[in-house]
Design a protein around this motif. Structure first.
Motif, PDB file in Angstrom:
ATOM      1  N   ILE A 138       0.686  -0.954  -0.048  1.00 48.97           N
ATOM      2  CA  ILE A 138      -0.016   0.016  -0.106  1.00 48.97           C
ATOM      3  C   ILE A 138       0.964   1.324  -0.013  1.00 48.97           C
ATOM      4  O   ILE A 138       0.811   2.158  -1.149  1.00 48.97           O
ATOM      5  CB  ILE A 138      -1.040  -0.075   1.133  1.00 48.97           C
ATOM      6  N   ASN A 139       1.830   1.263   0.945  1.00 48.54           N
ATOM      7  CA  ASN A 139       2.527   2.615   1.083  1.00 48.54           C
ATOM      8  C   ASN A 139       3.900   2.547   0.937  1.00 48.54           C
ATOM      9  O   ASN A 139       4.520   1.473   0.866  1.00 48.54           O
ATOM     10  CB  ASN A 139       2.366   3.096   2.505  1.00 48.54           C
ATOM     11  N   VAL A 144      -3.928   1.240  -4.048  1.00 48.55           N
ATOM     12  CA  VAL A 144      -3.140   0.083  -3.503  1.00 48.55           C
ATOM     13  C   VAL A 144      -1.716   0.152  -4.574  1.00 48.55           C
ATOM     14  O   VAL A 144      -2.203  -0.056  -5.841  1.00 48.55           O
ATOM     15  CB  VAL A 144      -3.650  -1.343  -3.834  1.00 48.55           C
ATOM     16  N   ARG A 145      -0.434   0.307  -4.330  1.00 46.01           N
ATOM     17  CA  ARG A 145       0.488   0.765  -5.026  1.00 46.01           C
ATOM     18  C   ARG A 145       0.763  -0.342  -5.996  1.00 46.01           C
ATOM     19  O   ARG A 145       1.661   0.015  -7.135  1.00 46.01           O
ATOM     20  CB  ARG A 145       1.788   1.175  -4.181  1.00 46.01           C
ATOM     21  N   CYS A 146       0.611  -1.579  -5.804  1.00 46.83           N
ATOM     22  CA  CYS A 146       0.959  -2.522  -6.586  1.00 46.83           C
ATOM     23  C   CYS A 146       0.060  -2.893  -7.721  1.00 46.83           C
ATOM     24  O   CYS A 146       0.399  -3.734  -8.609  1.00 46.83           O
ATOM     25  CB  CYS A 146       1.308  -3.952  -5.941  1.00 46.83           C
ATOM     26  N   VAL A 147      -1.157  -2.466  -7.646  1.00 49.90           N
ATOM     27  CA  VAL A 147      -2.063  -2.406  -8.487  1.00 49.90           C
ATOM     28  C   VAL A 147      -2.242  -1.011  -9.350  1.00 49.90           C
ATOM     29  O   VAL A 147      -2.532  -1.096 -10.689  1.00 49.90           O
ATOM     30  CB  VAL A 147      -3.398  -3.073  -7.812  1.00 49.90           C
ATOM     31  N   GLY A 148      -2.430  -0.079  -8.695  1.00 50.76           N
ATOM     32  CA  GLY A 148      -2.605   1.094  -9.407  1.00 50.76           C
ATOM     33  C   GLY A 148      -4.131   1.664  -9.125  1.00 50.76           C
ATOM     34  O   GLY A 148      -4.702   1.240  -7.984  1.00 50.76           O
ATOM     35  N   GLU A 149      -4.443   2.825  -9.961  1.00 50.70           N
ATOM     36  CA  GLU A 149      -5.738   3.379  -9.397  1.00 50.70           C
ATOM     37  C   GLU A 149      -7.091   2.561  -9.611  1.00 50.70           C
ATOM     38  O   GLU A 149      -8.256   3.135  -9.457  1.00 50.70           O
ATOM     39  CB  GLU A 149      -5.812   4.764 -10.159  1.00 50.70           C
TER      40      GLU A 149
END
Length: 435
Positions: free
Chosen positions: A195-196, A217-222
């Motif tokens: 996430i961060n 979620v940073r590993c998925v995107g918007e």
């Protein structure tokens, strides 16, 4: 491909470095080679959070090894001879020369007209400079906090962006190094979640910790949004906790709502994460006392024993975090008690224990009562996820008594108001599991 039925190949990415070399799941490289052989364009489609201009080439990407048991065992039983060696990497690296284009939610990464190399660093710098320019003139409020918006336009910083962000704020830059020393600063991303981002920045004068909580979620995107307000909740909870228990809560230097960034006191070595210390068998005799002091100070002073009813209701509104509360409600109070898709346990050794728990009607009734209390009993402001990975410890010499260096409770992942016993139970349970 050989039959001419494929027009293009598009894959994702776990990391894209400065020259376009891309780490992704095993098999990506072979697809790229096959596409090149058949003159089929090969594209990477990934969020900007995967771009890493801090690494120049793919050879610098650290490729972790997955457990050997994934190859040697099936359903818990060994299926190969004892002693056989296993090579089981998590990713392979596809050279940027095989990649036609890198597509992100912010546009396509440009390529150098002469060499054809992907210009990842230039692309990131252009995006970040636009963001930094918009924040450079922002004045810091007296307490460093203000209301956050929930814009999804926040750009994740990389190492270069972190340096630019801090350098544009003289009061923060001075904690790392004097003006003009930015080239000597070191930046390390230490976040271990999806996430961060958490960066440790060190320089001639010291260091700071910078945390960016993305609105997704940073590993998925918007496509997987999260409330950006959780960063505001964390910053204000840390400031409140520091005011109540400054010995054991790090200081927040800045909260920037437009970038969803917190800059805070760095807990540099010899501070270590408590969980790692316990696993290594280290003993910290003051941890229990200091955690108790932290809990007593924060739980008492945010309860009706210290506040009036209006103040408590204001805190419920101010600190409730619906996204992360829902996560706790799911993974602690719901999923373990039925065959949920995300459930994992050691098979086959724990199959019977898992089945017994999911068939235990009395346990389900009890946990339902606990879930009701979690959702409805707003009593105090708690950390929300106080465990051995949220605490750092150190021992300097033979110092005893009230010393700040022994234990500091770290960033609250989900601050909300609820029953006091939850915070104590989480910490005690995690300590027991680690032991």
């Amino acid at each position: 491909m050989a039959q001419g039925k494929v027009d293009a190949v598009v894959v994702g990415a776990d990391r894209v470095v400065a020259n376009g070399d891309t780490a992704n799941k095993i098999g990506t490289y072979s697809h790229a080679v096959a596409a090149k052989h058949h003159n089929i364009p090969f594209f990477i489609a990934a969020p900007t959070t995967t771009l890493d201009a801090y690494l120049a080439v793919g050879d610098q990407i650290e490729i972790e090894q997955r457990p050997a048991e994934e190859i040697t065992h099936f359903k818990g039983q060994r299926v190969v001879v004892q002693g056989i060696k296993v090579w089981n990497p998590c990713f392979d690296v596809t050279p940027g020369t095989l990649i036609e284009g890198i597509i992100t939610e912010k546009g396509v990464v440009p390529r150098d007209a002469g060499t054809g190399r992907h210009q990842v660093a230039k692309f990131i710098a252009a995006q970040q400079q636009q963001q930094v320019n918009g924040h450079a003139e922002a004045a810091n409020s007296s307490n460093g906090c203000s209301k956050s918006n929930n814009s999804s336009s926040v750009l994740a910083l990389d190492a270069a962006g972190v340096v630019s962000f801090l350098a544009s704020r003289p009061d923060l830059a001075a904690r790392v190094g004097p003006a003009g020393s930015e080239s000597s600063w070191t930046v390390k991303e230490v976040g271990d979640g999806n996430i961060n981002f958490v960066y440790i920045v060190m320089g001639p004068s010291g260091g700071v910790c910078l945390k960016q909580a993305l609105p997704f979620v940073r590993c998925v995107g918007e496509d997987w949004p999260l409330s950006q307000d959780r960063c505001r909740i964390e910053a204000e909870a840390l400031q409140l906790g520091h005011g109540l228990c400054s010995l054991h809560v790090p200081e927040v230097y800045l909260y920037d709502p437009s970038s969803s960034i917190i800059v805070m006191e760095l807990l540099a070595p010899p501070n270590v994460i408590l969980r790692h210390a316990i696993v290594k068998g280290a003993i910290y005799p003051l941890v229990g006392r200091h955690v108790g002091n932290f809990l007593a100070a924060t739980l008492f002073h945010t309860s009706l024993l210290s506040l009036n009813t209006h103040q408590v209701r204001d805190m419920v509104i101010k600190f409730t975090n619906p996204d992360l509360c829902a996560l706790t409600e799911q993974v602690i109070f719901t999923d373990p008690y039925y065959p949920a898709p995300l459930n994992r346990w050691t098979r086959p050794q724990l199959d019977k224990a898992a089945a017994d728990l999911q068939a235990d009607a009395a346990a389900k009734v009890a946990v339902s009562n606990l879930k009701q209390k979690f959702c409805q009993n707003a009593e105090v402001l708690i950390h929300g996820d106080l465990h051995t990975g949220s605490i750092m410890v150190s021992i300097l010499g033979n110092q005893v008594g009230p010393c700040r260096e022994t234990v500091l409770a770290l960033q609250p992942n989900s601050c909300l108001t609820l029953a006091t016993c939850c915070c104590n139970g989480l910490y005690g349970g995690y300590v027991g599991c680690v032991h």
